[in-house]
Design a protein around this motif. Structure first.
Motif, mmCIF file in Angstrom:
data_model
loop_
_atom_site.group_PDB
_atom_site.id
_atom_site.type_symbol
_atom_site.label_atom_id
_atom_site.label_comp_id
_atom_site.label_asym_id
_atom_site.label_seq_id
_atom_site.Cartn_x
_atom_site.Cartn_y
_atom_site.Cartn_z
ATOM 1 N N UNK A 1 55.070 -1.219 19.461
ATOM 2 C CA UNK A 1 55.478 -1.351 18.058
ATOM 3 C C UNK A 1 54.237 -1.574 17.192
ATOM 4 N N UNK A 2 54.322 -1.131 15.919
ATOM 5 C CA UNK A 2 53.106 -1.184 15.091
ATOM 6 C C UNK A 2 52.544 -2.603 14.950
ATOM 7 N N UNK A 3 53.429 -3.593 14.801
ATOM 8 C CA UNK A 3 52.950 -4.978 14.756
ATOM 9 C C UNK A 3 53.342 -5.620 16.079
ATOM 10 N N UNK A 4 52.408 -5.650 17.003
ATOM 11 C CA UNK A 4 52.746 -6.212 18.318
ATOM 12 C C UNK A 4 51.527 -6.915 18.886
ATOM 13 N N UNK A 5 51.742 -7.656 19.955
ATOM 14 C CA UNK A 5 50.656 -8.417 20.572
ATOM 15 C C UNK A 5 49.501 -7.466 20.920
ATOM 16 N N UNK A 6 48.297 -7.840 20.465
ATOM 17 C CA UNK A 6 47.170 -6.896 20.513
ATOM 18 C C UNK A 6 46.739 -6.490 21.911
ATOM 19 N N UNK A 7 47.004 -7.353 22.904
ATOM 20 C CA UNK A 7 46.485 -7.047 24.239
ATOM 21 C C UNK A 7 47.087 -5.783 24.855
ATOM 22 N N UNK A 8 48.316 -5.410 24.430
ATOM 23 C CA UNK A 8 48.903 -4.180 24.991
ATOM 24 C C UNK A 8 48.010 -2.988 24.650
#
Ligand SMILES: Cc1ncc(COP(=O)(O)O)c(C=O)c1O
Length: 199
Positions: free
Chosen positions: A69-76
């Motif tokens: 998703x566009x706003x999601x946890x950055x580590x993915x």
């Protein structure tokens, strides 16, 4: 952090000169008892961060695709890019993950879809019905990673955690952490739950 956990950490005669058990046998046993799940399907890591990294190393090859998703946890996106995969960003609607928008981003090269439910940084969530719909409409071969990092905070009746919904599904991988609800971020304890052949 619970006072009980604090006491154990400060009182116990910890053997800090010894390497830890790489297979985390005792922890996996304790988790499987607490969460009523199969210890052989659990993998522990230095935070769920490390489990995300391992997933990307295990499943992704250069040019494979990942949807987040566009706003999601950055580590993915960070670990996906490190192994050379292409990251596609699915639009959110009013800062909420959209099943339709995720499906629009799927191509023949998609290997993993990552969602955190509830999501960080938006704090919104997909209902049980929506998560089941996502798994149903997604190609069976695509791994759906559901990050339950904040699952324990959810009291809403229309919500179910990834672990509760998909304990027995081989094409769903669940992420869990001791960092949030248990306030133990500095201990770096996270775990993943998925098909035996992945753990
Ligand atoms: C959604 C989500 N997943 C995973 C993590 C990583 O947690 P840890 O590596 O501490 O287990 C965080 C941390 O902020 C997070 O917000």
């Amino acid at each position: 952090m619970s006072p009980k956990a604090k006491k154990i950490i400060s009182n116990k005669n910890l053997n800090l000169d010894k390497y830890p058990d790489g297979k985390s046998q005792n922890l996996r046993k304790a988790i499987s008892k607490a969460y009523k799940c199969n210890s052989e399907k659990i993998i522990c890591g230095a935070g769920s961060d490390e489990v995300i990294q391992m997933l990307c190393q295990l499943f992704l090859n250069p040019k494979d695709e990942v949807v987040v998703p566009e706003y999601s946890f950055l580590m993915y996106r960070i670990y996906s890019k490190i192994v050379g995969a292409k990251v596609a960003f699915a639009k959110e609607i009013n800062f909420k993950v959209s099943v339709n928008e995720i499906l629009k981003k799927i191509t023949k090269k998609t290997r993993i879809v990552f969602i955190a439910n509830p999501n960080n940084p938006t704090g919104t969530y997909l209902t049980k019905k929506e998560v089941l719909e996502l798994r149903k409409r997604l190609n069976k071969k695509i791994l759906l990673v559901i990050d339950d990092a904040y699952a324990e905070y959810m009291k809403n009746k229309d919500y179910s955690s990834g672990l509760d919904l998909f304990k027995n599904k081989d094409n769903v991988f669940i992420l869990r952490t001791f960092s949030k609800m248990f306030g133990l971020a500095s201990l770096r304890v996270g775990w993943g739950y998925g098909s035996k052949k992945n753990c």
